[in-house]
Enzyme design. Structure first.
Site, PDB file in Angstrom:
ATOM      1  N   TYR A 122      -5.740   0.372  -8.734  1.00  0.00           N
ATOM      2  CA  TYR A 122      -5.213   0.285  -7.361  1.00  0.00           C
ATOM      3  C   TYR A 122      -5.159  -1.025  -6.925  1.00  0.00           C
ATOM      4  O   TYR A 122      -4.301  -1.532  -6.256  1.00  0.00           O
ATOM      5  CB  TYR A 122      -5.945   1.394  -6.697  1.00  0.00           C
ATOM      6  N   VAL A 162       0.962  -1.184  -0.008  1.00  0.00           N
ATOM      7  CA  VAL A 162       0.111   0.098  -0.262  1.00  0.00           C
ATOM      8  C   VAL A 162       1.048   1.094  -0.034  1.00  0.00           C
ATOM      9  O   VAL A 162       0.417   2.352  -0.656  1.00  0.00           O
ATOM     10  CB  VAL A 162      -0.966   0.149   1.167  1.00  0.00           C
ATOM     11  N   LYS A 213       2.499   1.925  -3.341  1.00  0.00           N
ATOM     12  CA  LYS A 213       1.404   2.451  -4.394  1.00  0.00           C
ATOM     13  C   LYS A 213       1.142   3.789  -4.197  1.00  0.00           C
ATOM     14  O   LYS A 213       0.989   4.535  -4.918  1.00  0.00           O
ATOM     15  CB  LYS A 213       0.330   1.335  -4.318  1.00  0.00           C
ATOM     16  N   GLU A 214       0.919   3.988  -2.850  1.00  0.00           N
ATOM     17  CA  GLU A 214       0.245   5.350  -2.360  1.00  0.00           C
ATOM     18  C   GLU A 214       1.195   6.546  -2.545  1.00  0.00           C
ATOM     19  O   GLU A 214       1.003   7.706  -3.090  1.00  0.00           O
ATOM     20  CB  GLU A 214      -0.358   5.239  -0.776  1.00  0.00           C
ATOM     21  N   SER A 215       2.435   6.377  -2.041  1.00  0.00           N
ATOM     22  CA  SER A 215       3.612   7.336  -1.920  1.00  0.00           C
ATOM     23  C   SER A 215       4.870   7.045  -2.655  1.00  0.00           C
ATOM     24  O   SER A 215       5.581   7.941  -2.724  1.00  0.00           O
ATOM     25  CB  SER A 215       3.530   7.888  -0.787  1.00  0.00           C
TER      26      SER A 215
END
Length: 176
Positions: free
Chosen positions: A159, A71, A74-76
């Site tokens: 996502y 996560v 992918k997120e940051s």
């Protein structure tokens, strides 16, 4: 002790008592968490930073460690200062509603990981389905409810696929 002895020894006793704080290494000031950095190094390239916080909060909130890593990736991309066009902040891209409710600075790595992992853990328990939990993490619980599943948003569908792919790759690395 007689009054005469107290007159001579009390200053020494008080001096000794006041100096024990510095000898014991007790610091009464505020803790500086803003300078917190991870010193833990993982042999797996999937966790380049903050691995100790990820491990701690993964155990605490019963979320697979590799899922949290996937996560964050992918997120940051492991950038603790990341801010999205929608206002999500930090490593796990927390929305202000989550940061404010938890009373944290979303750009503080450990705080962001803790709140993000707790949120992800709650979603995993609520849906008992990793795909739905990830869709809710990305698009919101309302969207998952509205569409009775993964919303038809291309961003959310991509996502879920990307996070699961990274998660599976990390799991394969740990087995091999």
């Amino acid at each position: 002790m007689t009054p005469l002895l107290c007159q001579y020894f009390t200053p020494w006793i008080l001096l000794l008592l006041f100096n024990t704080e510095s000898l014991a290494g007790i610091h009464t000031g505020a803790r500086n968490l803003e300078a917190w950095t991870s010193s833990y190094q993982r042999p797996v390239s999937g966790c380049p930073k903050y691995c100790d916080a990820i491990a701690l909060f993964s155990r605490q909130y019963r979320v697979p460690e590799n899922l949290v890593i996937a996560v964050i990736k992918k997120e940051s991309g492991f950038n603790p200062n990341a801010v999205s066009h929608k206002g999500a902040k930090g490593l796990m891209q927390l929305m202000d509603v989550h940061s404010i409710k938890a009373g944290i600075n979303p750009l503080h790595p450990a705080s962001n990981i803790e709140v993000g992992t707790a949120h992800l853990g709650r979603l995993l328990r609520k849906y008992d389905n990793i795909r739905l939990a990830l869709a809710a993490y990305n698009a919101g619980e309302g969207a998952v409810k509205k569409y009775n599943g993964i919303p038809p948003y291309k961003e959310t569908q991509r996502y879920v696929v990307d996070v699961l792919k990274t998660y599976q790759q990390l799991n394969t690395l740990h087995r091999g």
